[in-house]
Design an enzyme around this catalytic site. Sequence first.
Site, PDB file in Angstrom:
ATOM      1  N   LYS A  39      35.368  41.955  20.748  1.00 42.86           N
ATOM      2  CA  LYS A  39      36.308  42.423  19.728  1.00 42.86           C
ATOM      3  C   LYS A  39      37.032  43.686  20.137  1.00 42.86           C
ATOM      4  O   LYS A  39      38.012  44.076  19.505  1.00 42.86           O
ATOM      5  CB  LYS A  39      35.572  42.607  18.399  1.00 42.86           C
ATOM      6  N   ASN A  74      28.871  36.597  21.745  1.00 42.58           N
ATOM      7  CA  ASN A  74      27.847  36.600  20.713  1.00 42.58           C
ATOM      8  C   ASN A  74      26.459  36.366  21.301  1.00 42.58           C
ATOM      9  O   ASN A  74      26.281  35.534  22.188  1.00 42.58           O
ATOM     10  CB  ASN A  74      28.140  35.513  19.676  1.00 42.58           C
ATOM     11  N   VAL A  75      25.493  37.099  20.779  1.00 43.68           N
ATOM     12  CA  VAL A  75      24.108  37.000  21.238  1.00 43.68           C
ATOM     13  C   VAL A  75      23.313  36.179  20.225  1.00 43.68           C
ATOM     14  O   VAL A  75      23.124  36.598  19.083  1.00 43.68           O
ATOM     15  CB  VAL A  75      23.478  38.388  21.420  1.00 43.68           C
ATOM     16  N   GLY A  77      20.417  34.815  18.176  1.00 42.52           N
ATOM     17  CA  GLY A  77      19.144  35.393  17.766  1.00 42.52           C
ATOM     18  C   GLY A  77      19.239  36.836  17.331  1.00 42.52           C
ATOM     19  O   GLY A  77      18.274  37.394  16.801  1.00 42.52           O
ATOM     20  N   SER A  78      20.401  37.470  17.557  1.00 40.38           N
ATOM     21  CA  SER A  78      20.581  38.846  17.103  1.00 40.38           C
ATOM     22  C   SER A  78      20.825  38.851  15.596  1.00 40.38           C
ATOM     23  O   SER A  78      21.043  37.809  14.977  1.00 40.38           O
ATOM     24  CB  SER A  78      21.755  39.501  17.831  1.00 40.38           C
ATOM     25  N   THR A  99      33.593  28.822   8.782  1.00 42.94           N
ATOM     26  CA  THR A  99      34.890  29.301   8.315  1.00 42.94           C
ATOM     27  C   THR A  99      36.037  28.352   8.658  1.00 42.94           C
ATOM     28  O   THR A  99      36.962  28.186   7.871  1.00 42.94           O
ATOM     29  CB  THR A  99      35.200  30.687   8.916  1.00 42.94           C
ATOM     30  N   ARG A 167      37.805  34.802   7.281  1.00 45.99           N
ATOM     31  CA  ARG A 167      37.632  36.042   6.532  1.00 45.99           C
ATOM     32  C   ARG A 167      38.581  37.103   7.076  1.00 45.99           C
ATOM     33  O   ARG A 167      39.112  36.961   8.188  1.00 45.99           O
ATOM     34  CB  ARG A 167      36.180  36.509   6.632  1.00 45.99           C
TER      35      ARG A 167
END
Length: 204
Positions: A39, A74-75, A77-78, A99, A167
């Site tokens: 991001k 993206n990880v 399990g985080s 989404t 979102r």
Amino acid sequence: MLEMYPAQAVITNVVGTYNTIRCAEAAGSRPSSSSRRDKAVARHSVMGCTKRLCEQMILGRQSEMTCWAVRFGNVVGSRGSVVPLFERQIEQGGPVTITHPEMTRYMMTIREAVSLVIKTLTVAKAGHVYMLDMGEPMKIVSLAEALVRARGLRPGADIDIVYTGLRPGERLHEELLDPTKDLGPQSTGDHGGGLAKQLQPRGP
């Protein structure tokens, strides 16, 4: 949530990173990395803007401590991962909420993320941004369907999938590189298939 409370985003991400840098310097730390996700690249959200500010603080730091930044997706399990949410929704009988049907994300495990960030210790240079090789992005709906099938259930029959809409600040696809800037990615060689590119930042 950060779109609704931008001041808290600055306090958490920017001030938090600044305080961490100060503490590391006070403790006499020499090498230091900042792990920021995708991001920071396309700054279409409050989170993206604050994470880019964090990168700039790291890359522009003038001290004896060597600083660099690492970008990845993206990880799984985080705390922020969608996987635990999907699993809870499936356990409750659905629906699984997504989404958008075309939503994609880069995915990696906690073990992969930690090991690849640590691996930058052997190659990192001050003021550089490193991008981890995330492979191909995954469709979130495919991930949800796989989790449903793993429970012996049928997506759309036993467990409904509902699309809720994007979102505020959310995008369909992630970007690890800024297409508007000539960063000139250079191969750093084979580092276990994880550390793929070294980026030379040119301007903010």
